[in-house]
Design an enzyme around this catalytic site. Structure first.
Site, short mmCIF file in Angstrom:
data_model
loop_
_atom_site.label_atom_id
_atom_site.label_comp_id
_atom_site.label_asym_id
_atom_site.label_seq_id
_atom_site.Cartn_x
_atom_site.Cartn_y
_atom_site.Cartn_z
N HIS A 1 24.82 34.31 -6.53
CA HIS A 1 25.18 35.47 -7.36
C HIS A 1 26.21 35.08 -8.42
CE1 HIS A 1 24.29 37.86 -3.48
NE2 HIS A 1 23.34 38.19 -4.33
N ARG B 1 15.09 33.41 -7.86
CA ARG B 1 15.30 32.16 -7.13
C ARG B 1 14.01 31.38 -7.02
NH1 ARG B 1 17.91 35.26 -2.18
NH2 ARG B 1 16.08 36.45 -2.77
N SER C 1 22.15 36.24 0.82
CA SER C 1 23.23 36.79 1.65
C SER C 1 22.81 36.81 3.11
CB SER C 1 23.59 38.21 1.19
OG SER C 1 24.02 38.21 -0.13
N LYS D 1 20.13 50.48 4.07
CA LYS D 1 20.43 49.20 4.72
C LYS D 1 21.67 49.37 5.58
CE LYS D 1 18.52 45.86 1.46
NZ LYS D 1 18.86 44.81 0.49
O1 PNS Z 1 20.77 42.36 -4.10
P1 PNS Z 1 19.48 43.08 -3.85
O2 PNS Z 1 19.52 43.79 -2.52
O3 PNS Z 1 18.29 42.20 -4.03
O4 PNS Z 1 19.40 44.22 -4.98
C1 PNS Z 1 18.32 45.11 -5.03
C2 PNS Z 1 18.66 46.26 -5.94
C3 PNS Z 1 19.95 46.94 -5.54
C4 PNS Z 1 18.76 45.81 -7.37
C5 PNS Z 1 17.47 47.28 -5.84
O5 PNS Z 1 17.18 47.55 -4.51
C6 PNS Z 1 17.77 48.58 -6.56
O6 PNS Z 1 17.80 48.61 -7.78
N1 PNS Z 1 18.03 49.64 -5.77
C7 PNS Z 1 18.42 50.94 -6.29
C8 PNS Z 1 17.23 51.88 -6.31
C9 PNS Z 1 16.29 51.46 -7.42
O7 PNS Z 1 16.62 51.53 -8.59
N2 PNS Z 1 15.11 50.95 -7.01
C10 PNS Z 1 14.17 50.33 -7.89
C11 PNS Z 1 13.19 51.34 -8.41
S1 PNS Z 1 12.05 50.49 -9.45
#
Ligand code: PNS
Length: 166
Positions: A17, A90, A128, A41
């Site tokens: 990150h 990644r 993570s 989560k």
């Molecule tokens: O670090 P991560 O867990 O891979 O991040 C994922 C994240 C937070 C970017 C994604 O789950 C997200 O944007 N969640 C908020 C809800 C949302 O916007 N979902 C996507 C709809 S297309």
């Protein structure tokens, strides 16, 4: 003013990150790292802890701001007045999910572009979850996360023994 938002769970932030944060911050005037309060989560670190850790490990980056948010990432990006949403890629396994998210977000907000940065090779398989699993079984995580993160994980996972990974 060019502004980007890098949303994520950051539970906790890893060197992967940080690599994306540092490189995307160099592309814009301001980078906002958005920490998602994700009710679906079960995070190891609370939202406040994740934000605090991110503050610590980015304190040398003058154009990086840490914020938390709930709801859709794209709505947060819009609220921040940012033009870009940053994500790290990644490996090929990330691609399907990230593409789906980027395309959906683009339909919801066509004025906002998703920028993908390919993670530096040494962090290509870092996540993570992997870091937490290695730490859980007492492995050395010093190559994956900064010392303050390793200590915070250690305090969470081994509170009695005080085993330190740093
Ligand atoms: O670090 P991560 O867990 O891979 O991040 C994922 C994240 C937070 C970017 C994604 O789950 C997200 O944007 N969640 C908020 C809800 C949302 O916007 N979902 C996507 C709809 S297309």
């Amino acid at each position: 003013m060019k502004r980007a938002v890098y949303p994520g769970s950051f539970d906790p932030v890893t060197y992967g990150h940080l690599d994306v944060i540092r490189r995307s911050a160099a592309l814009v005037d301001e980078l906002i790292v958005g920490v998602l309060q994700n009710n679906h989560k079960n995070p190891l670190f609370s939202l406040q802890e994740r934000v605090k850790i991110l503050h610590e490990v980015t304190k040398d980056m003058s154009n990086v701001r840490i914020e938390s948010f709930t709801g859709l990432s794209i709505d947060f990006v819009r609220t921040c007045g940012a033009q870009f949403l940053v994500r790290g890629l990644r490996a090929i396994t990330d691609f399907d999910y990230e593409l789906q998210m980027a395309q959906t977000n683009r339909i919801m907000a066509k004025e906002i572009d998703t920028i993908f940065l390919t993670t530096s090779l040494e962090y290509a398989y870092l996540s993570s979850s992997t870091v937490k699993e290695v730490a859980y079984y007492g492995g050395d995580i010093s190559k994956f996360v900064p010392p303050e993160v390793a200590q915070a994980i250690s305090r969470k996972i081994h509170p009695q023994t005080g085993i330190s990974e740093a």
